[in-house]
Scaffold this active site. Structure first.
Site, PDB file in Angstrom:
ATOM      1  N   GLY A 178       0.768  -1.239   0.000  1.00 17.04           N
ATOM      2  CA  GLY A 178       0.000   0.000   0.000  1.00 17.04           C
ATOM      3  C   GLY A 178       0.798   1.287   0.000  1.00 17.04           C
ATOM      4  O   GLY A 178       0.268   2.347   0.336  1.00 17.04           O
TER       5      GLY A 178
ATOM      6  N   MET B 120      -4.071  -7.058  -7.171  1.00 20.75           N
ATOM      7  CA  MET B 120      -3.631  -8.280  -7.852  1.00 20.75           C
ATOM      8  C   MET B 120      -4.791  -9.132  -8.346  1.00 20.75           C
ATOM      9  O   MET B 120      -4.864 -10.332  -8.114  1.00 20.75           O
ATOM     10  CB  MET B 120      -2.730  -9.088  -6.914  1.00 20.75           C
ATOM     11  CG  MET B 120      -1.523  -8.317  -6.410  1.00 20.75           C
ATOM     12  SD  MET B 120      -0.520  -7.603  -7.735  1.00 20.75           S
ATOM     13  CE  MET B 120       0.140  -9.100  -8.472  1.00 20.75           C
TER      14      MET B 120
ATOM     15  N   HIS C 217       2.135   0.345 -13.600  1.00 19.00           N
ATOM     16  CA  HIS C 217       2.855  -0.918 -13.795  1.00 19.00           C
ATOM     17  C   HIS C 217       4.352  -0.646 -13.752  1.00 19.00           C
ATOM     18  O   HIS C 217       4.834   0.310 -14.378  1.00 19.00           O
ATOM     19  CB  HIS C 217       2.477  -1.541 -15.138  1.00 19.00           C
ATOM     20  CG  HIS C 217       3.086  -2.889 -15.349  1.00 19.00           C
ATOM     21  ND1 HIS C 217       2.612  -4.021 -14.725  1.00 19.00           N
ATOM     22  CD2 HIS C 217       4.137  -3.280 -16.103  1.00 19.00           C
ATOM     23  CE1 HIS C 217       3.356  -5.055 -15.082  1.00 19.00           C
ATOM     24  NE2 HIS C 217       4.284  -4.628 -15.917  1.00 19.00           N
TER      25      HIS C 217
END
Length: 211
Positions: free
Chosen positions: A30, A100, A119
């Site tokens: 996080g 995910m 990404h």
């Protein structure tokens, strides 16, 4: 082509309108969520972080609690609960930060281009999981980050922003990971702020700023 996303905000200051809202989805540590929440609290990111949404117990939850952000843990099947949560919160932007899960095609189609992802590689190189390690093991000399809209593929959506970094010969994997995370933390909130407050258009795979 998709139209301007809240372009009317670009000519106003933060005292003249209700700030747009975002939700952040995470599955892990996080750290990107924390930066977004902190930038929102400081006023640098002109948006309200309405909730952290997670699909499992993870480190992001504790960060959210410390920052006073609501935490929503999706029940199974997660994608059905996700749709209910989105219908209730109605965010202006859905921000993936280490989430995910592969988002089902019908959800992507419903919300495009309101879902964005970051990404840790220069797409289309090294999509999917463990991208930093993929790049490191492959021996590339340059890697970086990509911020993109989410489509039905895996890390295949139109690219909004990329930032490259040259890999120095003495770096180990952990050093590269820290450098990539630094790039993420420096740039993700800025790009999100631009998406919320500046006009842009999407034509095919091309994302351009301005009308």
């Amino acid at each position: 082509m998709h139209g301007v996303f809240r372009s009317e905000l670009s000519s106003m200051n933060s005292e003249q309108f209700n700030k747009p809202s975002i939700v952040v989805l995470a599955s892990g540590n996080g750290s990107n969520f924390q930066v977004l929440a902190e930038k929102s609290l400081s006023g640098e990111l002109i948006a309200d972080v309405k909730a952290l949404i997670v699909d499992r117990a993870c480190g992001a939850i504790e960060r959210a609690k410390k920052l006073g952000v609501e935490v929503i843990i999706l029940s199974k099947p997660w994608y059905e609960d996700f749709e209910k949560v989105m219908a209730n919160l109605k965010p202006d932007l859905i921000v993936l930060a280490g989430f995910m899960r592969i988002i089902p095609e019908h959800i992507v189609a419903k919300y495009f281009p309101k879902i964005v992802n970051i990404h840790p590689s220069l797409l289309p190189a090294f999509p999917g999981k463990d991208a930093i390690k993929q790049a490191y093991d492959y021996g590339v000399k340059v890697t970086g980050i990509t911020i993109h809209f989410v489509d039905a593929g895996i890390d295949t959506g139109p690219i909004i922003f990329q930032k490259a970094i040259e890999i120095e010969e003495n770096w180990d994997l952990e050093t590269l990971e820290s450098k990539i995370h630094k790039l993420e933390h420096e740039n993700y909130w800025r790009v999100i702020n631009n998406l919320l407050h500046k006009p842009y258009k999407i034509e095919g795979r091309k994302v351009t700023w301005g009308v």
